[in-house]
Design a protein around this motif. Structure first.
Motif, PDB file in Angstrom:
ATOM      1  N   GLY A   2      10.824   1.513  -7.874  1.00  0.00           N
ATOM      2  CA  GLY A   2      12.036   0.833  -7.392  1.00  0.00           C
ATOM      3  C   GLY A   2      12.868   1.492  -6.386  1.00  0.00           C
ATOM      4  O   GLY A   2      12.892   2.641  -6.067  1.00  0.00           O
ATOM      5  N   ILE A   3      13.394   1.019  -5.454  1.00  0.00           N
ATOM      6  CA  ILE A   3      14.244   1.308  -4.089  1.00  0.00           C
ATOM      7  C   ILE A   3      15.430   0.675  -4.321  1.00  0.00           C
ATOM      8  O   ILE A   3      15.537  -0.574  -4.044  1.00  0.00           O
ATOM      9  N   THR A   4      16.608   1.338  -4.570  1.00  0.00           N
ATOM     10  CA  THR A   4      17.999   0.490  -4.542  1.00  0.00           C
ATOM     11  C   THR A   4      18.880   0.816  -3.355  1.00  0.00           C
ATOM     12  O   THR A   4      18.319   1.896  -2.405  1.00  0.00           O
ATOM     13  N   GLY A   5      19.961   0.613  -3.488  1.00  0.00           N
ATOM     14  CA  GLY A   5      20.797   0.673  -2.078  1.00  0.00           C
ATOM     15  C   GLY A   5      21.735   1.824  -2.104  1.00  0.00           C
ATOM     16  O   GLY A   5      22.458   2.004  -1.102  1.00  0.00           O
ATOM     17  N   ALA A   6      21.455   2.989  -3.160  1.00  0.00           N
ATOM     18  CA  ALA A   6      21.989   4.318  -2.846  1.00  0.00           C
ATOM     19  C   ALA A   6      21.410   5.057  -1.529  1.00  0.00           C
ATOM     20  O   ALA A   6      20.182   4.752  -1.019  1.00  0.00           O
ATOM     21  N   SER A   7      22.029   5.797  -1.125  1.00  0.00           N
ATOM     22  CA  SER A   7      21.503   6.447   0.311  1.00  0.00           C
ATOM     23  C   SER A   7      20.381   7.499  -0.201  1.00  0.00           C
ATOM     24  O   SER A   7      20.332   8.028  -1.671  1.00  0.00           O
ATOM     25  N   GLY A   8      19.479   7.911   0.498  1.00  0.00           N
ATOM     26  CA  GLY A   8      18.381   8.607   0.049  1.00  0.00           C
ATOM     27  C   GLY A   8      17.149   7.925   0.222  1.00  0.00           C
ATOM     28  O   GLY A   8      16.042   8.150  -0.450  1.00  0.00           O
ATOM     29  N   SER A   9      17.033   6.941   0.998  1.00  0.00           N
ATOM     30  CA  SER A   9      15.944   6.152   1.158  1.00  0.00           C
ATOM     31  C   SER A   9      14.476   6.996   1.399  1.00  0.00           C
ATOM     32  O   SER A   9      13.329   6.500   1.224  1.00  0.00           O
ATOM     33  N   ILE A  10      14.791   8.029   2.308  1.00  0.00           N
ATOM     34  CA  ILE A  10      13.696   8.806   2.583  1.00  0.00           C
ATOM     35  C   ILE A  10      12.919   9.439   1.544  1.00  0.00           C
ATOM     36  O   ILE A  10      11.791   9.672   1.700  1.00  0.00           O
ATOM     37  N   TYR A  11      13.544   9.633   0.359  1.00  0.00           N
ATOM     38  CA  TYR A  11      12.937  10.027  -0.750  1.00  0.00           C
ATOM     39  C   TYR A  11      11.964   8.765  -1.491  1.00  0.00           C
ATOM     40  O   TYR A  11      10.779   8.906  -1.775  1.00  0.00           O
ATOM     41  N   GLY A  12      12.396   7.671  -1.165  1.00  0.00           N
ATOM     42  CA  GLY A  12      11.590   6.373  -1.741  1.00  0.00           C
ATOM     43  C   GLY A  12      10.279   6.397  -0.657  1.00  0.00           C
ATOM     44  O   GLY A  12       9.131   5.987  -1.226  1.00  0.00           O
ATOM     45  N   TYR A  13      10.794   6.248   0.645  1.00  0.00           N
ATOM     46  CA  TYR A  13       9.639   6.148   1.518  1.00  0.00           C
ATOM     47  C   TYR A  13       8.416   7.408   1.446  1.00  0.00           C
ATOM     48  O   TYR A  13       7.367   7.142   1.505  1.00  0.00           O
ATOM     49  N   THR A  14       9.018   8.485   1.374  1.00  0.00           N
ATOM     50  CA  THR A  14       8.079   9.639   1.316  1.00  0.00           C
ATOM     51  C   THR A  14       7.182   9.318  -0.123  1.00  0.00           C
ATOM     52  O   THR A  14       6.054   9.671  -0.078  1.00  0.00           O
ATOM     53  N   LEU A  15       7.662   9.052  -1.331  1.00  0.00           N
ATOM     54  CA  LEU A  15       6.986   8.891  -2.400  1.00  0.00           C
ATOM     55  C   LEU A  15       6.045   7.785  -2.294  1.00  0.00           C
ATOM     56  O   LEU A  15       4.732   7.971  -2.631  1.00  0.00           O
ATOM     57  N   VAL A  16       6.432   6.614  -1.818  1.00  0.00           N
ATOM     58  CA  VAL A  16       5.363   5.385  -1.643  1.00  0.00           C
ATOM     59  C   VAL A  16       4.052   5.915  -0.689  1.00  0.00           C
ATOM     60  O   VAL A  16       3.154   5.909  -1.023  1.00  0.00           O
ATOM     61  N   ARG A  17       4.485   6.826   0.509  1.00  0.00           N
ATOM     62  CA  ARG A  17       3.419   7.334   1.146  1.00  0.00           C
ATOM     63  C   ARG A  17       2.586   8.423   0.436  1.00  0.00           C
ATOM     64  O   ARG A  17       1.377   8.194   0.598  1.00  0.00           O
ATOM     65  N   ALA A  18       3.395   9.381  -0.301  1.00  0.00           N
ATOM     66  CA  ALA A  18       2.301  10.117  -1.042  1.00  0.00           C
ATOM     67  C   ALA A  18       1.489   9.609  -1.975  1.00  0.00           C
ATOM     68  O   ALA A  18       0.280  10.013  -2.143  1.00  0.00           O
ATOM     69  N   LEU A  19       2.064   8.640  -2.722  1.00  0.00           N
ATOM     70  CA  LEU A  19       1.199   8.125  -3.773  1.00  0.00           C
ATOM     71  C   LEU A  19      -0.064   7.247  -3.312  1.00  0.00           C
ATOM     72  O   LEU A  19      -1.270   7.183  -3.835  1.00  0.00           O
ATOM     73  N   HIS A  20       0.097   6.584  -1.976  1.00  0.00           N
ATOM     74  CA  HIS A  20      -0.708   6.051  -1.343  1.00  0.00           C
ATOM     75  C   HIS A  20      -1.868   7.034  -0.843  1.00  0.00           C
ATOM     76  O   HIS A  20      -2.992   6.834  -1.209  1.00  0.00           O
ATOM     77  N   GLN A  21      -1.486   8.257  -0.330  1.00  0.00           N
ATOM     78  CA  GLN A  21      -2.255   9.172   0.173  1.00  0.00           C
ATOM     79  C   GLN A  21      -3.182   9.707  -0.824  1.00  0.00           C
ATOM     80  O   GLN A  21      -4.310  10.250  -0.740  1.00  0.00           O
ATOM     81  N   GLY A  23      -4.196   8.055  -3.596  1.00  0.00           N
ATOM     82  CA  GLY A  23      -4.832   6.900  -4.230  1.00  0.00           C
ATOM     83  C   GLY A  23      -4.263   6.487  -5.497  1.00  0.00           C
ATOM     84  O   GLY A  23      -5.097   5.713  -6.193  1.00  0.00           O
ATOM     85  N   VAL A  24      -2.943   6.533  -5.638  1.00  0.00           N
ATOM     86  CA  VAL A  24      -2.381   5.932  -6.561  1.00  0.00           C
ATOM     87  C   VAL A  24      -1.972   4.415  -6.463  1.00  0.00           C
ATOM     88  O   VAL A  24      -1.148   4.225  -5.236  1.00  0.00           O
ATOM     89  N   GLU A  25      -2.554   3.724  -7.290  1.00  0.00           N
ATOM     90  CA  GLU A  25      -1.795   2.014  -7.035  1.00  0.00           C
ATOM     91  C   GLU A  25      -0.383   2.039  -7.370  1.00  0.00           C
ATOM     92  O   GLU A  25      -0.046   2.589  -8.431  1.00  0.00           O
ATOM     93  N   THR A  26       0.331   1.519  -6.522  1.00  0.00           N
ATOM     94  CA  THR A  26       1.687   1.404  -6.542  1.00  0.00           C
ATOM     95  C   THR A  26       2.346   0.220  -6.189  1.00  0.00           C
ATOM     96  O   THR A  26       1.915  -0.438  -5.401  1.00  0.00           O
ATOM     97  N   HIS A  27       3.285  -0.121  -7.021  1.00  0.00           N
ATOM     98  CA  HIS A  27       3.968  -1.467  -6.732  1.00  0.00           C
ATOM     99  C   HIS A  27       5.574  -1.119  -6.630  1.00  0.00           C
ATOM    100  O   HIS A  27       5.971  -0.411  -7.286  1.00  0.00           O
TER     101      HIS A  27
END
Length: 181
Positions: A2-21, A23-27
């Motif tokens: 989940g990504i919510t409206g708190a500041s710190g979106s860089i953490y969410g974006y970085t996690l999504v990219r890392a999981l993709h790299q 090979g982890v299926e991510t929703h």
């Protein structure tokens, strides 16, 4: 995830990219404010995240991840607003994000909440305590500095590495304490 409206979106974006790299299926489920804050802070929208993950509408309570029969390894909400944290802590399941979190808790799967708020008030702390007592891991976005970061992405990688560690996902995002490069 989940990504919510708190500041710190860089953490969410970085996690999504890392999981993709890795090979982890991510929703991914983003709140309306989560989408707006990510666009504001990172210049990234949900269209760009489709490259790395399956994106779900927060209004779609029929999504697979709203059911305990859909097997997952866990869930991370990063960043997690106090609004979302409070909703989950009090059993409100009126969105896909809060419903999915409720499912993760009832199924006793890994559940990590990364609040990015300061200071915490008593209501925040009580809601975090309620979630921790229910099995959630509360991991405030507090990066370390012993790895001597010089760029913002190094701070984001530090937090994402900690999240991946809690999920039991092997990675090489950063040098661990005591390791020599």
């Amino acid at each position: 995830m989940g990504i919510t409206g708190a500041s710190g979106s860089i953490y969410g974006y970085t996690l999504v990219r890392a999981l993709h790299q890795l090979g982890v299926e991510t929703h991914v489920i983003a709140t309306e404010m989560g989408e707006k804050v990510m666009q504001f802070e990172c210049g990234i929208g949900m269209k760009e995240l489709k490259e790395y993950a399956t994106i779900h509408s927060n209004q779609n309570l029929f999504a697979s991840i709203a059911s305990g029969s859909y097997l997952t390894d866990g869930m991370v909400i990063v960043p997690c607003s106090m609004n979302t944290l409070g909703s989950i802590a009090n059993g409100v399941g009126d969105t896909l994000l809060s419903r999915s979190a409720s499912v993760i808790l009832k199924e006793k799967r890994n559940f990590i909440i990364v609040p990015r708020e300061a200071p915490f008030n008593l209501i925040h702390l009580r809601n975090m305590t309620r979630l921790a007592e229910s099995g959630a891991c509360i991991m405030p976005a507090s990066p370390g500095f012993y790895h001597k970061p010089t760029e913002i992405w190094e701070l984001a990688n530090f937090m994402v590495a900690r999240i991946l560690d809690m999920l039991g996902i092997d990675h090489r995002l950063l040098e661990r304490w005591g390791e020599k490069a």
